[in-house]
Design an enzyme around this catalytic site. Structure first.
Site, PDB file in Angstrom:
ATOM      1  N   ARG A  21       0.760  -1.279  -0.318  1.00  0.00           N
ATOM      2  CA  ARG A  21      -0.163  -0.231  -0.303  1.00  0.00           C
ATOM      3  C   ARG A  21       0.838   1.130   0.152  1.00  0.00           C
ATOM      4  O   ARG A  21       2.039   1.138   0.377  1.00  0.00           O
ATOM      5  CB  ARG A  21      -0.737  -0.036   1.166  1.00  0.00           C
ATOM      6  CG  ARG A  21      -1.792  -0.990   0.755  1.00  0.00           C
ATOM      7  CD  ARG A  21      -2.565  -0.904   2.578  1.00  0.00           C
ATOM      8  NE  ARG A  21      -1.700  -1.214   3.390  1.00  0.00           N
ATOM      9  CZ  ARG A  21      -1.910  -0.778   5.360  1.00  0.00           C
ATOM     10  NH1 ARG A  21      -2.726   0.407   5.057  1.00  0.00           N
ATOM     11  NH2 ARG A  21      -1.551  -1.331   6.356  1.00  0.00           N
ATOM     12  N   VAL A  70       8.520  -8.098   9.339  1.00  0.00           N
ATOM     13  CA  VAL A  70      10.113  -8.089   9.330  1.00  0.00           C
ATOM     14  C   VAL A  70      10.186  -7.934  10.285  1.00  0.00           C
ATOM     15  O   VAL A  70      11.463  -7.397  10.554  1.00  0.00           O
ATOM     16  CB  VAL A  70       9.982  -6.774   8.485  1.00  0.00           C
ATOM     17  CG1 VAL A  70      10.230  -6.836   6.868  1.00  0.00           C
ATOM     18  CG2 VAL A  70       9.338  -5.289   8.182  1.00  0.00           C
ATOM     19  N   SER A 148      11.438  10.360   8.033  1.00  0.00           N
ATOM     20  CA  SER A 148      10.151  10.784   8.299  1.00  0.00           C
ATOM     21  C   SER A 148      10.768  12.358   8.236  1.00  0.00           C
ATOM     22  O   SER A 148      11.865  12.769   9.109  1.00  0.00           O
ATOM     23  CB  SER A 148       9.625  10.643   8.951  1.00  0.00           C
ATOM     24  OG  SER A 148       8.325  11.289   9.586  1.00  0.00           O
ATOM     25  N   TYR A 161       7.463   7.087  17.950  1.00  0.00           N
ATOM     26  CA  TYR A 161       8.108   6.953  16.099  1.00  0.00           C
ATOM     27  C   TYR A 161       8.970   8.282  15.457  1.00  0.00           C
ATOM     28  O   TYR A 161       9.337   7.950  14.763  1.00  0.00           O
ATOM     29  CB  TYR A 161       6.337   7.473  15.492  1.00  0.00           C
ATOM     30  CG  TYR A 161       6.616   7.589  14.205  1.00  0.00           C
ATOM     31  CD1 TYR A 161       6.447   6.423  12.867  1.00  0.00           C
ATOM     32  CD2 TYR A 161       6.930   9.030  13.412  1.00  0.00           C
ATOM     33  CE1 TYR A 161       6.136   6.701  11.326  1.00  0.00           C
ATOM     34  CE2 TYR A 161       6.741   9.029  11.276  1.00  0.00           C
ATOM     35  CZ  TYR A 161       6.343   7.683  11.470  1.00  0.00           C
ATOM     36  OH  TYR A 161       5.982   7.835   9.532  1.00  0.00           O
ATOM     37  N   VAL A 162       8.842   9.294  16.095  1.00  0.00           N
ATOM     38  CA  VAL A 162       9.939   9.701  16.102  1.00  0.00           C
ATOM     39  C   VAL A 162      11.219   9.364  16.455  1.00  0.00           C
ATOM     40  O   VAL A 162      12.722   9.661  15.557  1.00  0.00           O
ATOM     41  CB  VAL A 162      10.361  11.742  17.014  1.00  0.00           C
ATOM     42  CG1 VAL A 162      11.111  12.284  16.373  1.00  0.00           C
ATOM     43  CG2 VAL A 162       8.628  12.033  16.573  1.00  0.00           C
ATOM     44  N   LYS A 165      12.947   6.613  13.459  1.00  0.00           N
ATOM     45  CA  LYS A 165      12.878   7.355  12.177  1.00  0.00           C
ATOM     46  C   LYS A 165      14.235   8.615  12.732  1.00  0.00           C
ATOM     47  O   LYS A 165      14.972   8.197  11.672  1.00  0.00           O
ATOM     48  CB  LYS A 165      12.026   8.206  12.409  1.00  0.00           C
ATOM     49  CG  LYS A 165      10.569   7.865  11.414  1.00  0.00           C
ATOM     50  CD  LYS A 165      10.220   6.202  10.416  1.00  0.00           C
ATOM     51  CE  LYS A 165       9.328   6.355   9.776  1.00  0.00           C
ATOM     52  NZ  LYS A 165       9.659   5.191   8.912  1.00  0.00           N
ATOM     53  N   ILE A 194       2.862  12.718   3.628  1.00  0.00           N
ATOM     54  CA  ILE A 194       2.183  12.228   2.351  1.00  0.00           C
ATOM     55  C   ILE A 194       0.370  11.724   2.416  1.00  0.00           C
ATOM     56  O   ILE A 194       0.200  10.899   3.553  1.00  0.00           O
ATOM     57  CB  ILE A 194       2.969  11.095   2.370  1.00  0.00           C
ATOM     58  CG1 ILE A 194       4.252  11.540   2.212  1.00  0.00           C
ATOM     59  CG2 ILE A 194       3.061  10.741   0.622  1.00  0.00           C
ATOM     60  CD1 ILE A 194       4.858  12.642   1.416  1.00  0.00           C
TER      61      ILE A 194
HETATM   62  P1  NAP Z   1       0.548   2.706   4.892  1.00  0.00           P
HETATM   63  O1  NAP Z   1       0.218   3.348   4.246  1.00  0.00           O
HETATM   64  O2  NAP Z   1       0.065   2.274   6.523  1.00  0.00           O
HETATM   65  O3  NAP Z   1       1.102   1.158   4.677  1.00  0.00           O
HETATM   66  C1  NAP Z   1       2.445   0.314   5.641  1.00  0.00           C
HETATM   67  C2  NAP Z   1       3.496  -0.617   5.030  1.00  0.00           C
HETATM   68  O4  NAP Z   1       3.733  -1.258   6.041  1.00  0.00           O
HETATM   69  C3  NAP Z   1       1.656  -1.430   4.330  1.00  0.00           C
HETATM   70  O5  NAP Z   1       2.510  -2.528   2.909  1.00  0.00           O
HETATM   71  C4  NAP Z   1       1.865  -2.609   5.549  1.00  0.00           C
HETATM   72  O6  NAP Z   1       1.702  -4.251   5.537  1.00  0.00           O
HETATM   73  C5  NAP Z   1       3.340  -2.485   5.851  1.00  0.00           C
HETATM   74  N1  NAP Z   1       4.259  -3.178   6.645  1.00  0.00           N
HETATM   75  C6  NAP Z   1       3.841  -2.798   8.736  1.00  0.00           C
HETATM   76  N2  NAP Z   1       4.118  -3.564   9.321  1.00  0.00           N
HETATM   77  C7  NAP Z   1       4.492  -4.286   8.901  1.00  0.00           C
HETATM   78  C8  NAP Z   1       5.614  -6.079   8.987  1.00  0.00           C
HETATM   79  N3  NAP Z   1       6.206  -5.545  10.143  1.00  0.00           N
HETATM   80  N4  NAP Z   1       6.013  -6.303   8.121  1.00  0.00           N
HETATM   81  C9  NAP Z   1       5.840  -6.001   6.788  1.00  0.00           C
HETATM   82  N5  NAP Z   1       5.269  -5.231   6.110  1.00  0.00           N
HETATM   83  C10 NAP Z   1       4.642  -4.372   6.828  1.00  0.00           C
HETATM   84  O7  NAP Z   1       2.225   3.902   5.575  1.00  0.00           O
HETATM   85  P2  NAP Z   1       2.566   4.439   4.334  1.00  0.00           P
HETATM   86  O8  NAP Z   1       1.683   6.008   4.639  1.00  0.00           O
HETATM   87  O9  NAP Z   1       2.957   4.144   3.198  1.00  0.00           O
HETATM   88  O10 NAP Z   1       3.817   5.289   5.033  1.00  0.00           O
HETATM   89  C11 NAP Z   1       5.166   3.978   4.529  1.00  0.00           C
HETATM   90  C12 NAP Z   1       6.772   4.030   5.533  1.00  0.00           C
HETATM   91  O11 NAP Z   1       7.255   5.687   4.621  1.00  0.00           O
HETATM   92  C13 NAP Z   1       6.315   3.875   6.877  1.00  0.00           C
HETATM   93  O12 NAP Z   1       7.812   3.775   7.402  1.00  0.00           O
HETATM   94  C14 NAP Z   1       6.818   5.483   7.155  1.00  0.00           C
HETATM   95  O13 NAP Z   1       6.474   5.515   8.747  1.00  0.00           O
HETATM   96  C15 NAP Z   1       6.969   6.674   5.991  1.00  0.00           C
HETATM   97  N6  NAP Z   1       6.489   7.509   6.118  1.00  0.00           N
HETATM   98  C16 NAP Z   1       5.314   8.209   5.942  1.00  0.00           C
HETATM   99  C17 NAP Z   1       4.762   8.957   5.930  1.00  0.00           C
HETATM  100  C18 NAP Z   1       3.233   9.789   5.397  1.00  0.00           C
HETATM  101  O14 NAP Z   1       2.500  10.802   5.689  1.00  0.00           O
HETATM  102  N7  NAP Z   1       2.476   9.204   5.044  1.00  0.00           N
HETATM  103  C19 NAP Z   1       5.610  10.025   6.357  1.00  0.00           C
HETATM  104  C20 NAP Z   1       6.912  10.363   6.362  1.00  0.00           C
HETATM  105  C21 NAP Z   1       7.367   9.200   7.097  1.00  0.00           C
HETATM  106  P3  NAP Z   1       0.086  -4.456   4.675  1.00  0.00           P
HETATM  107  O15 NAP Z   1      -0.087  -3.862   3.545  1.00  0.00           O
HETATM  108  O16 NAP Z   1       0.560  -6.121   4.904  1.00  0.00           O
HETATM  109  O17 NAP Z   1      -0.793  -3.983   6.370  1.00  0.00           O
END
Ligand code: NAP
Length: 253
Positions: A21, A70, A148, A161-162, A165, A194
């Site tokens: 996702r 993971v 992040s 979380y902070v 990261k 995002i």
């Molecule tokens: P998301 O939509 O919640 O998707 C999270 C993804 O991580 C999913 O594919 C989920 O798999 C997978 N995941 C979670 N726990 C896992 C585990 N133990 N083993 C394997 N896969 C796992 O998150 P996102 O917003 O795309 O975020 C992606 C990355 O960007 C993260 O590291 C997040 O901290 C970082 N980030 C996001 C933002 C933001 O604003 N969105 C900002 C800064 C940084 P399932 O679908 O199978 O659950």
């Protein structure tokens, strides 16, 4: 394969953790463009992961789906083994899997701290350690860690979380220094807000205050982050290592 023949697109093998996702999916599609082989890892949402695999193929790439939590070292070992058996090498690793369990410091449960640190930081250590061995042997690799902006500037209500990261940024810099002699670059990306499932859950008040802190005045899209990953994974980024690239509409400068 030489580093020249790996030149962008054709034939690169990329492993993207948490690519069912959101940002991970966009990264998988970006790395598929021009014939890349992409390993789509996910925790539990198989239908979402299958949709990512479909998009990878539509972009001209080859997809291998691997379910693996993971957080578990044995699952990480199995994940990397699957990739090596299928493709024989790993050129690009993107440590993207991440979770949030937000709450104020004084109310935060130990389990919320552990879950976030284990998923966002310890898991990246496990996967990087496992992938570093074949990359060192190949004397080639690109490792990109999705950190992040809050790991740099802090955020109330997200101490777990902070910390994860900020730790990931430290890990990035140390691994960059360790692996540079083997021609492996290691960088971090620090996204701001995002639009994904992760941020959809936030309250309208939180989203309004986040928007007011963004000079460009709007949230980013997963593709904005994916484009930066595509650049760092490309041969144009050969001389960039140990850096933190902000994709945040100017939130931190
Ligand atoms: P998301 O939509 O919640 O998707 C999270 C993804 O991580 C999913 O594919 C989920 O798999 C997978 N995941 C979670 N726990 C896992 C585990 N133990 N083993 C394997 N896969 C796992 O998150 P996102 O917003 O795309 O975020 C992606 C990355 O960007 C993260 O590291 C997040 O901290 C970082 N980030 C996001 C933002 C933001 O604003 N969105 C900002 C800064 C940084 P399932 O679908 O199978 O659950």
């Amino acid at each position: 394969m030489t580093s020249e023949s790996r030149a962008d697109g054709m034939g690169k093998v990329s492993l993207v953790t948490g690519s069912s996702r959101g940002i991970g999916r966009a990264i998988a599609v970006e790395l598929a463009a021009g014939g890349g082989q992409v390993v789509v890892n996910y925790a539990g949402r198989v239908e979402a992961a299958e949709e990512t695999a479909r998009l990878v193929r539509a972009a001209g790439g080859e997809a291998l789906l691997v379910q693996a939590n993971v957080r578990q070292v044995s699952e990480v070992e199995r994940l990397v083994q699957c990739v090596l058996e299928r493709f024989g090498r790993i050129d690009v690793l993107v440590n993207n899997a991440g979770v949030t369990r937000d709450g104020l410091l004084v109310r935060m449960k130990d389990s919320d701290w552990d879950e976030v640190l284990e998923t966002n930081l310890r898991a990246a250590f496990y996967v990087t350690r496992e992938v570093a061995r074949p990359m060192m042997k190949a004397r080639y690799g690109r490792i990109i860690n999705i950190a992040s902006v809050v790991g740099v500037i802090g955020n109330p209500g997200q101490v777990n979380y902070v910390a994860s990261k900020a730790g990931l940024i430290g890990l990035t810099k140390s691994v960059a220094k360790e692996l540079a002699p083997r021609h492996i670059t290691v960088n971090a990306i620090a996204p701001g807000w995002i639009e994904t499932d992760m941020t959809e859950a936030l309250s309208p008040e939180t989203l309004a205050s986040m928007r007011s802190a963004i000079p460009l005045g709007r949230p980013g899209k997963p593709e904005d982050v994916a484009a930066a990953v595509g650049f760092l994974a490309s041969e144009q980024a050969n001389y960039i290592t140990g850096q933190v690239l902000h994709i945040d509409g100017g939130m931190a400068m």
